[in-house]
Design a protein around this motif. Sequence first.
Motif, PDB file in Angstrom:
ATOM      1  N   MET A 210       1.377  -1.131   0.397  1.00 32.31           N
ATOM      2  CA  MET A 210      -0.446   0.266   0.052  1.00 32.31           C
ATOM      3  C   MET A 210       1.266   0.888  -0.284  1.00 32.31           C
ATOM      4  SD  MET A 210      -3.252  -0.655   2.929  1.00 32.31           S
ATOM      5  CE  MET A 210      -3.913   0.314   2.446  1.00 32.31           C
TER       6      MET A 210
ATOM      7  N   MET B  47     -10.827   6.445   1.781  1.00 34.98           N
ATOM      8  CA  MET B  47     -10.500   5.329   1.439  1.00 34.98           C
ATOM      9  C   MET B  47     -12.126   4.858   0.391  1.00 34.98           C
ATOM     10  SD  MET B  47      -7.717   4.061   0.395  1.00 34.98           S
ATOM     11  CE  MET B  47      -7.735   2.798   0.120  1.00 34.98           C
TER      12      MET B  47
ATOM     13  N   PHE C 296      -6.343  -2.715   0.800  1.00 37.02           N
ATOM     14  CA  PHE C 296      -7.253  -1.843   1.801  1.00 37.02           C
ATOM     15  C   PHE C 296      -8.405  -2.481   2.590  1.00 37.02           C
ATOM     16  CE2 PHE C 296     -10.335   1.149   3.680  1.00 37.02           C
ATOM     17  CZ  PHE C 296     -10.173   1.545   4.673  1.00 37.02           C
TER      18      PHE C 296
END
Length: 225
Positions: free
Chosen positions: A15, A81, A44
């Motif tokens: 990430m 996100m 995620f």
Amino acid sequence: MDAKRTLRIAVDCLMAVLLPLLMAYELVGRAAHEWLGAGMGMLFIAHLILNRAWWKGLTKGRWTAARALQTAVNALILATMLGSMVSGIAMSRYVFGWLPIPGGRTLFRTMHLLCAFWGFVLMSVHLGLHGGMFLRMGRRVFPQPSKGRAWALRALALLLAVCGAWVFASQDIADYLFLRAVFVFYDFGQPVILFFLQYLSMMLLFALIGYYLMKALTGKHNNDD
């Protein structure tokens, strides 16, 4: 180190690598950006699953300033996100272009820009909040302590953080964070590697802010819970 912790670290590292790549939208191209974004979304989700025990424990234990900071940053990252994923899917032409999503592209584009830049800042801070984990990994690689090496690394980190602060100010990143600008300017004349170095320096700047904030609140190196 057990398999689960190794997997957690691998996901987090991937990430961290994808983060500056995603900020280079015009430099990598729309199709690549969408696929990288889809990959970040999957990572995620994996990160949330691997750390589900942390979320389940929110109602337990004693709340401290450090825990409140960590929880606030995590909650804001979750929001950015989700915003990035929803707006990215809505605007997609390649990965999710087959979905019958009606207009509203101006709204989704603004939402995507806002979530992208705040997500960049917050995820960088998040890395710093768990800086103790990276320090312990470094000690495993270099088990013999060295004051010279420690001071050299501190000096390098400080230099890069100063560069990150300069990039943040000179490229008016705050304008994107507070929607004073809704279109991102890319200097196509600069080498691509320079772009990534600039964003990596900003990542380090915000990671150091997170690290020293947590250290000030706990009086010790950050944990990796």
